[in-house]
Design an enzyme around this catalytic site. Sequence first.
Site, PDB file in Angstrom:
ATOM      1  N   ASN A  81       7.199  -6.920   7.115  1.00 16.52           N
ATOM      2  CA  ASN A  81       6.849  -8.203   6.497  1.00 16.52           C
ATOM      3  C   ASN A  81       7.234  -8.151   5.024  1.00 16.52           C
ATOM      4  OD1 ASN A  81       5.723 -10.606   5.674  1.00 16.52           O
ATOM      5  ND2 ASN A  81       3.613  -9.874   5.761  1.00 16.52           N
ATOM      6  N   TRP A  82       8.325  -8.830   4.671  1.00 14.45           N
ATOM      7  CA  TRP A  82       8.821  -8.764   3.306  1.00 14.45           C
ATOM      8  C   TRP A  82       7.995  -9.592   2.325  1.00 14.45           C
ATOM      9  CZ3 TRP A  82      14.813  -9.675   4.185  1.00 14.45           C
ATOM     10  CH2 TRP A  82      15.311  -8.626   4.977  1.00 14.45           C
ATOM     11  N   LYS A  83       7.143 -10.460   2.836  1.00 13.58           N
ATOM     12  CA  LYS A  83       6.340 -11.356   1.997  1.00 13.58           C
ATOM     13  C   LYS A  83       7.286 -12.152   1.084  1.00 13.58           C
ATOM     14  CE  LYS A  83       2.419  -8.305   2.587  1.00 13.58           C
ATOM     15  NZ  LYS A  83       1.187  -7.729   2.003  1.00 13.58           N
ATOM     16  N   HIS A 133      -2.354 -14.074   8.811  1.00 15.41           N
ATOM     17  CA  HIS A 133      -2.321 -12.947   7.874  1.00 15.41           C
ATOM     18  C   HIS A 133      -3.445 -13.106   6.854  1.00 15.41           C
ATOM     19  CE1 HIS A 133      -0.883 -10.171   4.774  1.00 15.41           C
ATOM     20  NE2 HIS A 133      -0.130  -9.619   5.701  1.00 15.41           N
ATOM     21  N   GLU A 180      -3.557 -12.728   3.769  1.00 13.00           N
ATOM     22  CA  GLU A 180      -3.189 -13.451   2.550  1.00 13.00           C
ATOM     23  C   GLU A 180      -3.194 -14.957   2.772  1.00 13.00           C
ATOM     24  OE1 GLU A 180      -0.505  -9.659   1.131  1.00 13.00           O
ATOM     25  OE2 GLU A 180       0.499 -11.489   1.814  1.00 13.00           O
ATOM     26  N   GLU A 239      -5.344  -5.553  10.605  1.00 15.28           N
ATOM     27  CA  GLU A 239      -5.042  -5.261   9.209  1.00 15.28           C
ATOM     28  C   GLU A 239      -6.329  -5.317   8.395  1.00 15.28           C
ATOM     29  OE1 GLU A 239      -2.587  -8.222   7.316  1.00 15.28           O
ATOM     30  OE2 GLU A 239      -3.998  -9.784   7.866  1.00 15.28           O
ATOM     31  N   GLY A 298      -2.035  -3.077   0.543  1.00 16.67           N
ATOM     32  CA  GLY A 298      -1.488  -2.968  -0.801  1.00 16.67           C
ATOM     33  C   GLY A 298      -2.342  -2.163  -1.755  1.00 16.67           C
ATOM     34  N   SER A 331      -1.068  -0.447   4.206  1.00 15.57           N
ATOM     35  CA  SER A 331      -0.569   0.714   3.457  1.00 15.57           C
ATOM     36  C   SER A 331       0.076   1.755   4.368  1.00 15.57           C
ATOM     37  CB  SER A 331      -1.699   1.343   2.624  1.00 15.57           C
ATOM     38  OG  SER A 331      -2.177   0.430   1.656  1.00 15.57           O
ATOM     39  N   GLY A 367       4.082  -3.761   5.188  1.00 13.37           N
ATOM     40  CA  GLY A 367       4.271  -4.625   4.039  1.00 13.37           C
ATOM     41  C   GLY A 367       5.218  -4.009   3.034  1.00 13.37           C
ATOM     42  N   GLY A 368       4.648  -3.441   1.957  1.00 16.07           N
ATOM     43  CA  GLY A 368       5.447  -2.941   0.846  1.00 16.07           C
ATOM     44  C   GLY A 368       6.529  -1.947   1.226  1.00 16.07           C
TER      45      GLY A 368
END
Length: 270
Positions: free
Chosen positions: A19-21, A109, A111, A181, A187, A227, A248-249
Amino acid sequence: MTPPAGTATNRSRRLIVGNWKMNLTHADTVGYLQKLARGLPARYYHNVEVVVLPPFTAIRSAQTMVLSDGFMMTYGAQDVSQHESGAYTGEVSGAMLAELRCRYVVVGHSERRQHHHEDDTVVNAKVRAALAHGIPPILCVGEGLEVRDADSHIGHCTAQLTAALEKVIPEEAATVVVAYEPVWAIGTGRVAGPSEAQEVCAALRTTLGELYGQTVAGAVRVLYGGSVKSDNIGEIVAERDIDGALIGGASIDPDEFAKLCAIAAGGSLR
């Protein structure tokens, strides 16, 4: 040749979703996928389904690279509108994503729940919107730190799952991917230990069995997200009820993502 989208009945093939966000442009996407294709040899795709989720502006670039150049990874979207069409400025419908041949779309999600105030009713509507266009939703559930500290995380996550699947029939439910999640691990560098992640993922699968029966529950792929990196993916996917990960990151770097996918497939990159 692009492999067929992993079906919910094939849990032996792990699912790794990047997931590049809100990162990477359409031009960046071209270079990223070329580097990922070079970095992850074809032999790994027998054991892992690799999915990238670019921003909406880059989905077309991903489609061109994957379908025209025969890349073995696939792609999807980070969100979908609950509405079919109309005066909803800035939203993107399931029909639009289907036309771009998105294989998956993330729904619920943390967010989106936090920053856009999406409650269980909205998440359920988005799940059904995706399914209406044949796009398997990656349904996210998870708890905040206060819920975890109160030892209420199992009930919280299973309630989110149940609400999100309201009015979803068994045949549709079998195509859903569930992603656990924990909000406190996204993050932050903190990660739920493998046994902690397994506890919740097992409870989610039990709830699926209560809702739809053991055939569906045993078929749905359940992911962990929070993470996740190459140095912990191996022990996470070794758990019985964890079929992959929502990254994610770590997915922003194609080298790290390729390494992570290789480990999830049971191998390594030298």
